[in-house]
Every structure is written in C-alpha cells, then in structure tokens.
Design an enzyme around this catalytic site. Structure first.
Site, PDB file in Angstrom:
ATOM      1  N   CYS A   1     119.513  48.940   2.786  1.00 34.40           N
ATOM      2  CA  CYS A   1     120.617  47.993   2.566  1.00 34.40           C
ATOM      3  C   CYS A   1     120.983  47.910   1.086  1.00 34.40           C
ATOM      4  O   CYS A   1     120.189  47.435   0.267  1.00 34.40           O
ATOM      5  CB  CYS A   1     120.177  46.632   3.105  1.00 34.40           C
ATOM      6  SG  CYS A   1     121.217  45.250   2.632  1.00 34.40           S
TER       7      CYS A   1
ATOM      8  N   CYS B 202     120.932  44.410  -0.394  1.00 36.67           N
ATOM      9  CA  CYS B 202     119.532  43.975  -0.507  1.00 36.67           C
ATOM     10  C   CYS B 202     118.922  44.519  -1.802  1.00 36.67           C
ATOM     11  O   CYS B 202     118.195  43.817  -2.509  1.00 36.67           O
ATOM     12  CB  CYS B 202     118.709  44.469   0.679  1.00 36.67           C
ATOM     13  SG  CYS B 202     119.225  43.831   2.280  1.00 36.67           S
TER      14      CYS B 202
END
Length: 148
Positions: free
Chosen positions: A30, A33
């Site tokens: 991600c 993230c």
C-alpha cells in the site's frame, strides 16, 4: 516510543492492558501506508504515554476483517478499552498530533456514560423487537473524534 507490531492473538490484551492505544492497519503493498509509516513512527517518539501499534492486514486478515477494515491505512484509537476514533486514510504529522491530543483530552467519564446509555438503548430495543437483537444503528464506541 517505537511502534509495536501486534497480531490478532495480542490485540485484545493490548487494548485492555494500556490506557491509550493507536492502531495503524496497513499493508506492505500500500503506497499511502508507506507514506504514513514514517509519520506514525515519528509521532510515536513524542508520546511515551501512548502505545502506537501496527497491524499488517495481509498477515492478520482475520483481525482486519473483525475490525471492519475496508480501506488502508486505517487508524484506530482506543482509550480505556473504548474505540474513540477510526478513520481510513493517511494523516500528516499535524493531523496525527491533533488526533493524539484529542484522545488524551477526552472526558472518559462522559464517554463511558455514553457507551452505557447506548448499550442500554440497544438492550431495550432488542427486548421490544427480538428481530433486531444484536443489531445497532451505529458504532457503540463512545465519543468519536470528529473527522479531520
């Protein structure tokens, strides 16, 4: 304080054993993230009274499902075992600091009273309509910090 990786087996005891716990639900693949990770880590160094944890949603799929994670990163904050904040999306350092400060400033007597009222209302509704037993109209998590 550095961040701590936790698993499904550790989740409940972590929430129950600490006054304030932030949980970053994330995954290696991600992009947001990866951008949020260093910010989360840096802010954790400033707040030794808060436990900053991370849950890898790929390795802990059951926990992510039980927590209702549908988008990552998702940040959750617990205070005195009550979920008081949950929001998907990466925050910048200032926004994360605002969340931490707001969680610390909560009147937990008021939050616990709100949770108790919500549970009593849900129980009363279940008695009057058994078909809706166990179903609630929203999170029974105390006082939600407003979205940033």
């Amino acid at each position: 304080m550095a961040t701590v990786d936790i698993t499904g087996e550790q989740f409940a005891s972590t929430i129950e054993g600490n006054d304030i716990v932030l949980v970053d639900f994330w995954a290696e693949w991600c992009g947001p993230c990866k951008q949020f990770g260093p910010t989360y880590s840096a802010v954790s160094e400033k707040h030794s009274d808060v436990l900053f944890t991370k849950v890898d949603t790929e390795a802990q799929q059951q926990l992510a499902a039980e927590a209702g994670i549908t988008s990552i990163p998702t940040l959750m904050a617990f205070r005195e075992k009550v979920l008081v904040f949950s929001q998907p999306g990466a925050l910048n350092a200032q926004q994360l600091e605002q969340v931490v400060d707001a969680v610390k400033a909560l009147d937990m007597d008021e939050v616990h009273a709100h949770v108790a009222r919500s549970q009593a209302e849900a129980a009363a509704a279940a008695e009057s309509n058994p078909a809706t037993a166990g179903k609630t109209s929203g999170p029974q998590d105390g006082s939600q910090i407003p979205d940033l």
